[in-house]
Write a protein that holds these residues in place. Structure first.
Motif, mmCIF file in Angstrom:
data_model
loop_
_atom_site.group_PDB
_atom_site.id
_atom_site.type_symbol
_atom_site.label_atom_id
_atom_site.label_comp_id
_atom_site.label_asym_id
_atom_site.label_seq_id
_atom_site.Cartn_x
_atom_site.Cartn_y
_atom_site.Cartn_z
ATOM 1 N N LEU A 1 0.862 -1.250 0.065
ATOM 2 C CA LEU A 1 -0.009 -0.097 -0.049
ATOM 3 C C LEU A 1 0.870 1.320 0.041
ATOM 4 N N GLY A 2 1.968 1.026 -0.867
ATOM 5 C CA GLY A 2 3.047 2.309 -0.758
ATOM 6 C C GLY A 2 2.518 3.280 -2.014
ATOM 7 N N GLY A 3 3.513 3.826 -2.657
ATOM 8 C CA GLY A 3 3.415 5.162 -3.538
ATOM 9 C C GLY A 3 2.362 4.609 -4.522
ATOM 10 N N MET A 4 2.723 3.572 -5.551
ATOM 11 C CA MET A 4 2.142 3.092 -6.506
ATOM 12 C C MET A 4 1.071 1.921 -5.930
ATOM 13 N N ALA B 1 -2.294 -6.810 1.568
ATOM 14 C CA ALA B 1 -1.748 -6.782 2.693
ATOM 15 C C ALA B 1 -0.299 -5.962 2.715
ATOM 16 N N GLU B 2 -0.093 -5.234 3.998
ATOM 17 C CA GLU B 2 0.737 -4.334 3.998
ATOM 18 C C GLU B 2 1.611 -4.470 5.270
ATOM 19 N N VAL B 3 2.801 -4.547 5.325
ATOM 20 C CA VAL B 3 3.586 -4.606 6.643
ATOM 21 C C VAL B 3 3.756 -3.602 7.462
ATOM 22 N N ASN B 4 3.657 -2.208 6.821
ATOM 23 C CA ASN B 4 3.986 -1.096 7.403
ATOM 24 C C ASN B 4 2.605 -0.372 7.815
ATOM 25 N N ILE C 1 -2.966 -5.529 7.887
ATOM 26 C CA ILE C 1 -1.731 -5.194 8.335
ATOM 27 C C ILE C 1 -0.923 -6.162 8.678
ATOM 28 N N GLY C 2 -0.052 -6.771 7.897
ATOM 29 C CA GLY C 2 0.791 -7.861 8.313
ATOM 30 C C GLY C 2 1.460 -8.249 6.973
ATOM 31 N N ASN C 3 2.280 -9.468 6.984
ATOM 32 C CA ASN C 3 2.977 -9.979 5.742
ATOM 33 C C ASN C 3 1.855 -10.570 4.666
ATOM 34 N N ILE C 4 2.058 -10.277 3.436
ATOM 35 C CA ILE C 4 1.387 -11.003 2.475
ATOM 36 C C ILE C 4 1.577 -12.507 2.522
ATOM 37 N N THR D 1 4.720 -5.516 -3.913
ATOM 38 C CA THR D 1 6.207 -5.024 -3.105
ATOM 39 C C THR D 1 7.140 -4.224 -3.791
ATOM 40 N N SER D 2 8.117 -3.877 -3.245
ATOM 41 C CA SER D 2 9.118 -3.287 -4.124
ATOM 42 C C SER D 2 10.146 -4.115 -4.277
ATOM 43 N N LEU D 3 10.072 -5.196 -5.344
ATOM 44 C CA LEU D 3 11.071 -5.928 -5.375
ATOM 45 C C LEU D 3 12.219 -5.632 -6.364
ATOM 46 N N HIS D 4 12.002 -4.339 -6.883
ATOM 47 C CA HIS D 4 13.161 -3.746 -7.535
ATOM 48 C C HIS D 4 14.192 -3.562 -6.666
ATOM 49 N N ILE D 5 13.768 -3.281 -5.514
ATOM 50 C CA ILE D 5 14.836 -2.857 -4.584
ATOM 51 C C ILE D 5 14.798 -3.803 -3.196
ATOM 52 N N GLY E 1 12.519 -3.088 0.213
ATOM 53 C CA GLY E 1 11.370 -3.158 -0.682
ATOM 54 C C GLY E 1 10.432 -4.333 -0.395
ATOM 55 N N TYR E 2 11.296 -5.354 0.127
ATOM 56 C CA TYR E 2 10.340 -6.591 0.362
ATOM 57 C C TYR E 2 10.651 -7.219 1.950
ATOM 58 N N TYR E 3 9.519 -7.344 2.641
ATOM 59 C CA TYR E 3 9.968 -7.599 3.881
ATOM 60 C C TYR E 3 9.680 -8.951 4.316
ATOM 61 N N TYR F 1 3.261 -8.048 -11.306
ATOM 62 C CA TYR F 1 2.856 -6.585 -11.648
ATOM 63 C C TYR F 1 3.914 -5.791 -11.792
ATOM 64 N N GLY F 2 4.833 -6.088 -12.296
ATOM 65 C CA GLY F 2 5.817 -5.130 -12.771
ATOM 66 C C GLY F 2 7.054 -4.803 -11.652
ATOM 67 N N ASN F 3 6.787 -5.699 -10.589
ATOM 68 C CA ASN F 3 7.726 -5.338 -9.432
ATOM 69 C C ASN F 3 8.852 -6.136 -9.189
HETATM 70 N N1 NAD Z 1 2.658 -2.031 -12.484
HETATM 71 C C1 NAD Z 1 3.013 -1.032 -12.856
HETATM 72 O O1 NAD Z 1 2.516 -0.244 -13.587
HETATM 73 C C2 NAD Z 1 3.907 -0.475 -11.710
HETATM 74 C C3 NAD Z 1 3.978 0.956 -11.762
HETATM 75 C C4 NAD Z 1 4.845 1.533 -10.767
HETATM 76 C C5 NAD Z 1 5.493 0.829 -9.848
HETATM 77 N N2 NAD Z 1 5.648 -0.570 -10.145
HETATM 78 C C6 NAD Z 1 6.390 -1.593 -9.231
HETATM 79 O O2 NAD Z 1 5.470 -1.664 -7.979
HETATM 80 C C7 NAD Z 1 6.338 -1.805 -6.905
HETATM 81 C C8 NAD Z 1 5.669 -1.125 -5.929
HETATM 82 O O3 NAD Z 1 5.700 0.321 -5.906
HETATM 83 P P1 NAD Z 1 5.421 1.319 -4.927
HETATM 84 O O4 NAD Z 1 5.745 2.720 -5.584
HETATM 85 O O5 NAD Z 1 4.147 1.077 -4.395
HETATM 86 O O6 NAD Z 1 6.494 1.021 -3.853
HETATM 87 P P2 NAD Z 1 6.738 1.275 -2.172
HETATM 88 O O7 NAD Z 1 7.985 1.042 -1.579
HETATM 89 O O8 NAD Z 1 6.063 2.574 -2.035
HETATM 90 O O9 NAD Z 1 5.515 0.185 -1.796
HETATM 91 C C9 NAD Z 1 5.529 -1.125 -1.655
HETATM 92 C C10 NAD Z 1 4.811 -1.710 -0.025
HETATM 93 O O10 NAD Z 1 4.987 -2.978 0.004
HETATM 94 C C11 NAD Z 1 5.131 -3.203 1.473
HETATM 95 N N3 NAD Z 1 5.814 -4.631 1.632
HETATM 96 C C12 NAD Z 1 7.010 -4.874 1.443
HETATM 97 N N4 NAD Z 1 7.282 -6.175 1.644
HETATM 98 C C13 NAD Z 1 6.016 -6.547 2.059
HETATM 99 C C14 NAD Z 1 5.492 -7.832 2.592
HETATM 100 N N5 NAD Z 1 6.134 -8.966 2.485
HETATM 101 N N6 NAD Z 1 4.195 -7.959 2.709
HETATM 102 C C15 NAD Z 1 3.275 -6.950 2.767
HETATM 103 N N7 NAD Z 1 3.718 -5.668 2.523
HETATM 104 C C16 NAD Z 1 4.950 -5.548 1.974
HETATM 105 C C17 NAD Z 1 6.100 -2.041 1.887
HETATM 106 O O11 NAD Z 1 5.938 -1.904 3.441
HETATM 107 C C18 NAD Z 1 5.602 -0.932 0.849
HETATM 108 O O12 NAD Z 1 4.655 0.046 1.742
HETATM 109 C C19 NAD Z 1 7.636 -1.518 -7.249
HETATM 110 O O13 NAD Z 1 8.589 -2.581 -7.479
HETATM 111 C C20 NAD Z 1 7.539 -0.732 -8.619
HETATM 112 O O14 NAD Z 1 8.642 -0.607 -9.378
HETATM 113 C C21 NAD Z 1 4.701 -1.230 -11.112
#
Ligand code: NAD
Length: 666
Positions: free
Chosen positions: A249-252, A270-273, A315-318, A339-343, A348-350, A398-400
């Motif tokens: 539930l982050g930026g994107m 699911a969102e860990v934060n 609120i917890g791990n996926i 989740t942010s698996l690009h980092i 990015g991934y918990y 999903y492109g992550n």
């Molecule tokens: N499909 C698309 O069009 C598209 C577009 C933009 C970004 N992305 C990719 O999607 C990913 C997410 O982007 P974002 O901006 O939301 O990043 P972000 O880091 O803001 O959000 C990712 C969220 O995942 C949560 N998270 C991490 N591990 C977790 C776990 N095991 N269980 C539950 N929650 C967990 C983090 O706490 C974080 O809030 C990135 O890899 C990004 O590159 C895809």
């Protein structure tokens, strides 16, 4: 000093006072301490290039401290004191409206309501930079405010190399971000060169000044979720009461529950934060917050039983949700992960079974162990998804980089041929064949007057154009047209506008051209003010990314980047106001080349010519490449375009019968 005077002065004559960061703001993560002592000295020397020698002693110590504290030199003292946001275009000092349009878009990308870490010039994605430091911002704004329409400003990863003579038909700005020699494109190369102040990660629309806040991603996610359900449901069925299980539930990723509600399903995200989950709940992007997995199971059962449209943040791990749903025999109809698996190694991934807080400590104190835990979790995560897909879940990446990182961790995600993944990416199965191959992609515009009434009028114009086009559309693209007509009609009530008065929709080349033409006509008649056109880089032609935008290219060319490069060059001489080309964006540094454009419509005949020529190429370049890769939908689309446009001549593939190949090498 007025705002205009401040812009015109660039780097101030007098050294501004030192600034401290406001408390309680969303700061960029501390970057890696990766430079040797000699390289740190080089970074300081590089930074001081922007300033007169009189200031060097004081600034050298300050910049050294920034490098130590943040891993980067942001030159925070030079952040201007005026508010940064997209002002009406007339507020910018400029000799050409084209330059004023670019200033407006730069300020939108740095508006604290829009940007993720505005103090560090980061718009989104944790590292999507507009500029590397505040000196670059000041100089670029100054150059833009003084340039004429016979000059072009060249930006090297945020650094303004300077104004060069060109012509009024040339782009006013050419942007490159993160362009490096291919062998130097590993994540640590970025860390190092960025710390030295010589390159930046522009993501897609951050470094190209085309970000428009969350609206873009909500629209794209809605289109994806709706089409994912279409793939698995019968014609007469709708997504009500069907589950979409995902994470982030982050930026994107935060767009997923909102998009799920628009698409009409049950979304479980699911969102860990806890902070990220609460923020999305407070914003109204997710309906319910649940932190107890037993409660989640019961609430999900109820939602299914009542055929609800509801979004739930767990609120917890996926991993725990996938595993528990498996035990409880709760079937998720579609599943994904953002989740942010690009980092993956820096938060990015918990990993499972370690608390969010404990993970953050482990990242700092024992990165090797953290990496092991992440990989162990990815294997577990994939195993549980495999159990679900055996029971009928439709899972897509999903492109992550979920499948990429899972495969690197040794998870069971490879197809039988051990080359492809077991599951498709959302582009392979959904956006590629259903949208991009037909030329449908994320067209966007910004009303540069900043007036709501202009945005309302453009919404109406766009809806009218699409409705008219739909009447003559072939069956193959009617659904896409209808989805976007529905979207644009409801766009205002979805209340997605943050920052500039912007709108997005998916359209093909002819839709984009006809909408832009109608805007230009309305501007000419004085019904609306000037409009800035653009798009996400995540589009038909703008991006070469083998695990995302070009993942449905199967002729072996998905690791090439000719299409994105041709696009930026082709757009630049067909009338774009600015163009950009980036290394990195979404899936990571070295994993993608992507580009985009911006174009100012001012109601003139010249704008009419430019929009037709540039938008036509901007879409059809990608369709031609997709057609050459033998994608049926693209062959259909490019043949249709050639019928309509006699001077378009595209090389078409001759298809080979599979039988012919079978015994050739046996
Ligand atoms: N499909 C698309 O069009 C598209 C577009 C933009 C970004 N992305 C990719 O999607 C990913 C997410 O982007 P974002 O901006 O939301 O990043 P972000 O880091 O803001 O959000 C990712 C969220 O995942 C949560 N998270 C991490 N591990 C977790 C776990 N095991 N269980 C539950 N929650 C967990 C983090 O706490 C974080 O809030 C990135 O890899 C990004 O590159 C895809």
């Amino acid at each position: 000093m007025t705002f205009k005077e401040e812009i015109l002065q660039g780097i101030p004559d007098k050294l501004p006072l030192k600034k401290s960061y406001p408390k309680d703001i969303n700061r960029a993560p501390k970057r890696k301490d990766i430079l040797s002592v000699a390289e740190k000295q080089l970074a300081i020397k590089n930074a001081l290039r922007y300033f007169t020698e009189d200031w060097h002693k004081e600034l050298a110590a300050e910049f050294a401290n920034e490098l130590k504290e943040f891993g980067r030199i942001y030159m925070y003292r030079f952040k201007p004191n005026y508010k940064i946001f997209a002002r009406p275009i007339s507020a910018y000092p400029a000799k050409t409206k084209q330059a004023a349009a670019i200033m407006l878009m730069i300020q939108n990308n740095l508006n604290p309501d829009v940007a993720q870490h505005p103090e560090e010039l980061i718009t989104y994605g944790g590292n999507g930079a507009v500029f590397q430091n505040w000196a670059q911002y000041l100089l670029v704004m100054q150059y833009l405010s003084t340039m004429t329409n016979k000059q072009t400003l060249h930006l090297y990863s945020g650094h303004p190399m300077g104004l060069f003579p060109s012509s009024k038909n040339a782009p006013r700005v050419v942007v490159t971000n993160g362009m490096v020699i291919p062998n130097y494109s590993k994540p640590n190369d970025w860390e190092k060169m960025n710390a030295l102040g010589v390159t930046q990660y522009g993501q897609m629309t951050a470094g190209s000044f085309m970000y428009i806040g969350p609206q873009g991603i909500v629209h794209g996610t809605t289109i994806t979720v709706m089409n994912a359900f279409r793939k698995i449901l019968q014609k007469e069925e709708n997504p009500n009461g069907k589950i979409f299980l995902t994470a982030g539930l982050g930026g994107m990723s935060g767009a997923q529950p909102k998009a799920g509600n628009i698409a009409g399903c049950i979304t479980i995200c699911a969102e860990v934060n806890p902070k990220a989950a609460t923020k999305r709940h407070e914003q109204g992007w997710v309906d319910l917050l649940i932190d107890d997995i037993d409660v989640l199971v019961e609430r999900t059962r109820m939602a299914k039983k009542n055929n609800e449209i509801v979004s739930i943040a767990f609120i917890g791990n996926i991993i725990n949700v996938w595993e528990r749903f498996d035990e409880e025999k709760i079937c998720s109809h579609i599943g994904s992960d953002q989740t942010s698996l690009h980092i993956p190694w820096t938060g990015g991934y918990y990993p499972a079974d370690i608390s969010y807080a404990a993970s953050n400590i482990l990242i700092r104190e024992n990165p090797e162990l953290f990496k092991e835990k992440v990989q162990e979790s990815l294997r577990r995560h994939a195993k549980s998804i495999n159990n679900h897909t055996k029971k009928g879940t439709y899972f897509f990446d999903y492109g992550n980089a979920f499948l990429l990182e899972s495969s690197r961790a040794g998870a069971n995600v490879m197809a039988e041929n051990n080359i492809d993944f077991k599951y498709p990416s959302y582009v392979q199965d959904i956006l590629g064949p259903m949208c991009f191959d037909y030329g449908f992609g994320p067209f966007r515009w910004v009303c540069a007057t900043g007036k709501q009434e202009d945005l309302d009028k453009t919404d109406k114009i766009a809806a009218k154009v699409l409705k008219k086009l739909m009447k003559k559309s072939p069956a193959e693209i009617k659904l896409q047209m209808q989805d976007n007509i529905t979207w644009i009609k409801n766009a205002k009530s979805n209340k997605m506008v943050v920052g500039s008065k912007a709108r997005i929709l998916y359209a093909d080349a002819s839709g984009r051209i006809k909408i832009a033409k109608a805007f230009n006509k309305a501007i000419k008649k004085g019904k609306i003010g000037v409009v800035i056109l653009g798009r996400d880089h995540h589009d038909v032609s703008g991006t070469d990314s083998p695990f995302r935008e070009t993942s449905n290219i199967y002729d072996g060319s998905k690791f090439t980047a000719d299409m994105a490069i041709h696009n930026v060059i082709g757009d630049s001489f067909r009338g774009a106001t600015w163009v950009s080309i980036h290394n990195g964006g979404g899936v990571g540094w070295g994993e993608v080349i992507n580009g985009g454009f911006g174009m100012l419509l001012n109601g003139t005949k010249t704008a009419d010519k430019k929009l037709k020529s540039m938008l036509f190429y901007d879409v059809n370049n990608g369709i031609a490449r997709r057609s050459w890769a033998r994608n049926d939908e693209a062959i259909f689309a490019i043949k249709r375009e050639m019928e309509r446009t006699p001077n378009l001549k595209v090389t078409l593939p001759n298809l080979v019968k599979e039988n012919l190949l079978k015994n050739l090498f046996s």
